[in-house]
Design a protein around this motif. Sequence first.
Motif, short mmCIF file in Angstrom:
data_model
loop_
_atom_site.label_atom_id
_atom_site.label_comp_id
_atom_site.label_asym_id
_atom_site.label_seq_id
_atom_site.Cartn_x
_atom_site.Cartn_y
_atom_site.Cartn_z
N LEU A 1 6.82 13.09 -11.31
CA LEU A 1 6.45 13.52 -11.91
C LEU A 1 5.19 14.09 -12.64
O LEU A 1 4.31 13.18 -12.55
N THR A 2 4.73 15.68 -12.37
CA THR A 2 3.74 15.64 -13.10
C THR A 2 3.49 16.68 -13.77
O THR A 2 2.33 16.27 -14.66
N CYS A 3 4.36 16.98 -14.99
CA CYS A 3 4.85 17.89 -16.00
C CYS A 3 5.91 17.84 -16.85
O CYS A 3 6.75 17.35 -15.98
N SER A 4 6.42 18.65 -18.13
CA SER A 4 7.03 18.89 -18.45
C SER A 4 7.79 19.27 -17.73
O SER A 4 9.57 19.44 -17.60
N MET A 5 7.37 20.28 -17.18
CA MET A 5 8.70 21.52 -16.85
C MET A 5 9.39 20.00 -15.54
O MET A 5 10.63 20.35 -14.30
N CYS A 6 8.94 19.49 -14.57
CA CYS A 6 9.29 18.22 -13.90
C CYS A 6 10.61 17.60 -14.13
O CYS A 6 11.62 17.16 -13.56
N SER A 7 10.07 17.25 -15.18
CA SER A 7 10.79 16.23 -16.07
C SER A 7 12.23 16.90 -16.46
O SER A 7 12.35 16.41 -16.81
N ALA B 1 13.80 19.05 -14.87
CA ALA B 1 14.62 19.60 -14.31
C ALA B 1 15.14 17.87 -13.67
O ALA B 1 15.93 18.03 -13.50
N THR B 2 14.24 16.81 -13.97
CA THR B 2 15.14 16.02 -13.69
C THR B 2 16.20 16.08 -14.65
O THR B 2 17.29 15.37 -14.23
N GLU B 3 15.68 16.19 -16.07
CA GLU B 3 16.32 15.01 -16.84
C GLU B 3 18.21 16.58 -16.84
O GLU B 3 19.06 16.13 -16.73
N LYS B 4 18.10 17.99 -16.62
CA LYS B 4 18.90 18.91 -16.44
C LYS B 4 19.55 17.96 -15.26
O LYS B 4 21.25 18.41 -15.24
N SER B 5 19.10 17.76 -14.09
CA SER B 5 19.85 17.24 -12.57
C SER B 5 20.61 16.01 -13.06
O SER B 5 22.20 15.93 -12.63
N LEU B 6 20.39 15.55 -14.55
CA LEU B 6 21.03 14.59 -14.34
C LEU B 6 22.07 14.08 -15.48
O LEU B 6 23.25 13.78 -14.72
N ARG B 7 21.58 15.25 -16.39
CA ARG B 7 23.27 15.60 -17.50
C ARG B 7 24.10 16.18 -16.80
O ARG B 7 25.35 16.57 -17.06
N VAL C 1 18.01 12.43 -8.56
CA VAL C 1 17.03 12.62 -8.68
C VAL C 1 16.17 13.40 -7.77
O VAL C 1 14.86 13.57 -7.69
N GLN C 2 17.05 13.10 -6.25
CA GLN C 2 15.88 13.22 -4.89
C GLN C 2 16.54 15.10 -4.81
O GLN C 2 15.38 15.96 -4.61
N SER C 3 17.48 15.37 -4.85
CA SER C 3 17.52 16.71 -5.19
C SER C 3 16.42 17.86 -6.16
O SER C 3 16.39 18.65 -6.33
N ALA C 4 16.20 17.06 -7.07
CA ALA C 4 15.60 17.68 -8.39
C ALA C 4 14.16 17.92 -7.82
O ALA C 4 12.76 18.14 -7.99
N GLY C 5 13.74 17.09 -6.48
CA GLY C 5 12.35 17.01 -6.04
C GLY C 5 11.51 15.39 -6.26
O GLY C 5 10.33 15.73 -5.89
N PHE C 6 12.27 14.60 -6.46
CA PHE C 6 11.55 13.04 -6.81
C PHE C 6 11.82 12.31 -6.28
O PHE C 6 12.97 11.98 -5.68
#
Length: 165
Positions: free
Chosen positions: A32-38, A40-46, A82-87
Amino acid sequence: MKTLKIFIAIMAISISIAKAQFTKAEVQVSGLTCSMCSKATEKSLRSLSFVGDVKPDLNRNIFIVTFKKDAAVDFDKLSSKVQSAGFSVNNLKATYNFAGTKLSNNMFEYSGKHFHLVNASDKDLNGPVTITFLDKGFAPVATNKKYAPQKTAAPDGRKVYCVAI
């Protein structure tokens, strides 16, 4: 006095029917490098059906994931999201309510999967306990290499997660 008796009766019934389950998890995500990365991950988990809430902690790159009551949690799907969000998942700790859980050879079963506790021989496992996943995809490589030889096979050939308390 009557109210107290009713309260005690309700509590006794609630405790007796409590099912062992995962209640929450702390997922540390790497990359994670920015709030947009976070976000995207949060949305994916939800989007997971068993997730009730997700709270990000951007300072530590951690997501506190609360699971829906009586919903079967699938940690492989959690990691995939998490992986599908790129992390990737760097560390996973989950709280499991051991009430009513039977341990056999330091293993317990949850939702069709086995969990091998590598350090549970002297622990009292009753009520909520935080366990740390040690498998590849849930822990750093060095941790996985250290504990992988201790992992035992499931008697029925199903997946076994290696975890520690």
